[in-house]
Design a protein around this motif. Structure first.
Motif, short mmCIF file in Angstrom:
data_model
loop_
_atom_site.label_atom_id
_atom_site.label_comp_id
_atom_site.label_asym_id
_atom_site.label_seq_id
_atom_site.Cartn_x
_atom_site.Cartn_y
_atom_site.Cartn_z
N ASN A 1 -22.58 22.23 1.09
CA ASN A 1 -23.79 21.77 0.40
C ASN A 1 -24.22 20.41 0.94
O ASN A 1 -23.97 19.37 0.33
CB ASN A 1 -23.57 21.68 -1.11
N ALA B 1 -34.35 29.79 -9.80
CA ALA B 1 -33.18 28.94 -9.99
C ALA B 1 -33.26 28.21 -11.33
O ALA B 1 -32.28 28.12 -12.07
CB ALA B 1 -33.04 27.94 -8.85
N THR C 1 -33.98 21.53 -7.75
CA THR C 1 -34.71 21.14 -8.96
C THR C 1 -36.04 20.52 -8.55
O THR C 1 -36.28 20.23 -7.37
CB THR C 1 -33.90 20.12 -9.76
N ARG D 1 -30.77 28.70 -14.54
CA ARG D 1 -30.04 27.60 -15.19
C ARG D 1 -30.23 27.62 -16.70
O ARG D 1 -29.37 27.15 -17.45
CB ARG D 1 -30.51 26.25 -14.62
N ARG E 1 -24.81 25.12 -4.80
CA ARG E 1 -24.48 24.87 -6.21
C ARG E 1 -24.21 23.38 -6.40
O ARG E 1 -23.33 22.81 -5.75
CB ARG E 1 -23.27 25.70 -6.62
N ARG E 2 -24.97 22.76 -7.27
CA ARG E 2 -24.86 21.32 -7.44
C ARG E 2 -23.74 20.97 -8.41
O ARG E 2 -23.50 21.63 -9.41
CB ARG E 2 -26.19 20.74 -7.92
N GLY F 1 -32.89 27.54 -2.95
CA GLY F 1 -31.56 27.63 -3.54
C GLY F 1 -31.56 27.08 -4.95
O GLY F 1 -32.41 27.42 -5.78
N ASP F 2 -30.61 26.19 -5.24
CA ASP F 2 -30.46 25.62 -6.58
C ASP F 2 -31.26 24.32 -6.72
O ASP F 2 -30.88 23.44 -7.48
CB ASP F 2 -28.98 25.37 -6.88
#
Length: 350
Positions: free
Chosen positions: A247, A21, A277, A25, A235-236, A274-275
């Motif tokens: 989400n 991920a 961090t 990005r 997806r943020r 997933g996305d």
């Protein structure tokens, strides 16, 4: 590295988020170029892993999910499996984690569960992938991203044909406990994990906290293995101000209550996927660091006493996470400050 099996059913442990991920990005076509990047630009992958290490993940997951022969062929990396494994493990080991786990994902070949030849062909994909790690120092394997019981069965059988190392197995499920193939259930997958000698039974879900806890209790009832839960971040969007069904984990703070609730439901291993961090990983670590695994919690006190207990817990967790994220930011800034001018210019150019 200490034997991870000595910590089963004892310490809460957090796995690093998938580096794919973070690389995506930054503009990398992960499906096509991850293995190439590992071989020729390992520092790019190392930086993504470093941030997860700074976040405090006790288990760093080596980005080797695509080392089955079929997936290497699809990435034009035929015959480069040993090189990819060596490069990935070198990146992770350089960060001196407590534990190293080697990821292996679905091979992607068509699979007919009623055909012995098809099942054997798929099983050999995973056996050949496991053989690439012969002689390497890893604490165990992470089977991740599986959408059906037949493929999971092949993967476990293939690995157990080659290794007796710990295997953490995970399937993708929705909030109702249905696997991604739409046919199999979480209970059926847990039965496969138990029958084919997985060491840890896990699931990955994008469902909210309450549904994830219910899934954990179902998994615990279906098999007598340590449990793992991966919470899939959607997806943020900076404009999202609260959880949504699409989400529920819209910001790192959502990991605090989810981690505590999953621990109460009997989960030992936690992961943001997933996305996610590094901040998501840091929140999981801050919430659970130093804590022991516990079984499902007894019924909470009713009324005001219950609310006060929850409020106190939330306040305590917020303080711990804020402190941890502050430390993470400071360490990341310090790491950036050590870069040479040439490295900074190279990073800006990317």
């Amino acid at each position: 590295m200490p034997d991870i099996q000595l910590r089963f059913r004892k310490d809460m442990l957090v796995l690093s988020a998938p580096v794919s991920a973070a690389l995506a990005r930054d503009g990398l076509d992960v499906a096509r170029d991850l293995e190439f990047t590992l071989l020729f630009e390992p520092d790019v992958v190392e930086e993504a892993c470093r941030l997860e290490s700074i976040a405090g993940a006790q288990c760093l997951v080596a980005p080797t999910a695509g080392v089955t022969p079929a997936r290497l062929a699809a990435a034009a990396m035929d015959g480069r499996g040993p090189d990819v494994v060596c490069a990935a493990l070198a990146v992770v080991r350089s960060l001196r984690p407590q534990h190293v786990l080697a990821a292996i994902g679905p091979c992607g070949l068509p699979l007919d569960g009623s055909s012995k030849a098809s099942m054997t062909e798929n099983r050999e994909q995973y056996a050949r992938a496991a053989r690439l790690f012969a002689g390497e120092e890893v604490d165990g394997f992470l089977l991740e991203g599986f959408a059906g019981c037949a493929d999971l069965m092949c993967a476990l059988a293939g690995l157990r044909k080659v290794t007796d190392a710990p295997i953490l197995a995970s399937v993708d499920v929705d909030g109702e406990g249905m696997l991604a193939n739409g046919r199999d259930t979480l209970e059926a997958a847990c039965a496969v994990m138990a029958d084919f000698e997985a060491s840890v039974a896990g699931f990955a879900t994008a469902a909210g906290q309450d549904e994830a806890c219910a899934l954990a209790r179902r998994a615990g009832a279906a098999c007598d293995l340590p449990l793992m839960a991966s919470l899939v971040v959607g997806r943020r969007d900076a404009r999202q101000q609260g959880p949504t069904p699409e989400n529920p984990y819209y910001c790192p703070d959502t990991m605090v209550a989810a981690a505590d609730a999953l621990r109460a439901a009997g989960v030992q291993f936690l992961r943001a996927a997933g996305d996610a961090t590094p901040a998501y990983t840091g929140a999981l670590v801050a919430t659970t660091v130093g804590l022991d695994v516990r079984g499902p919690a007894p019924e909470a006190p009713a009324g005001l006493a219950r609310q006060e207990a929850l409020d106190d817990l939330a306040a305590s967790m917020r303080e711990r996470v804020s402190a941890a994220l502050g430390t993470l930011a400071a360490e990341a800034d310090a790491a950036a400050a050590t870069l040479t001018p040439e490295e900074r210019r190279a990073g800006e150019g990317e």
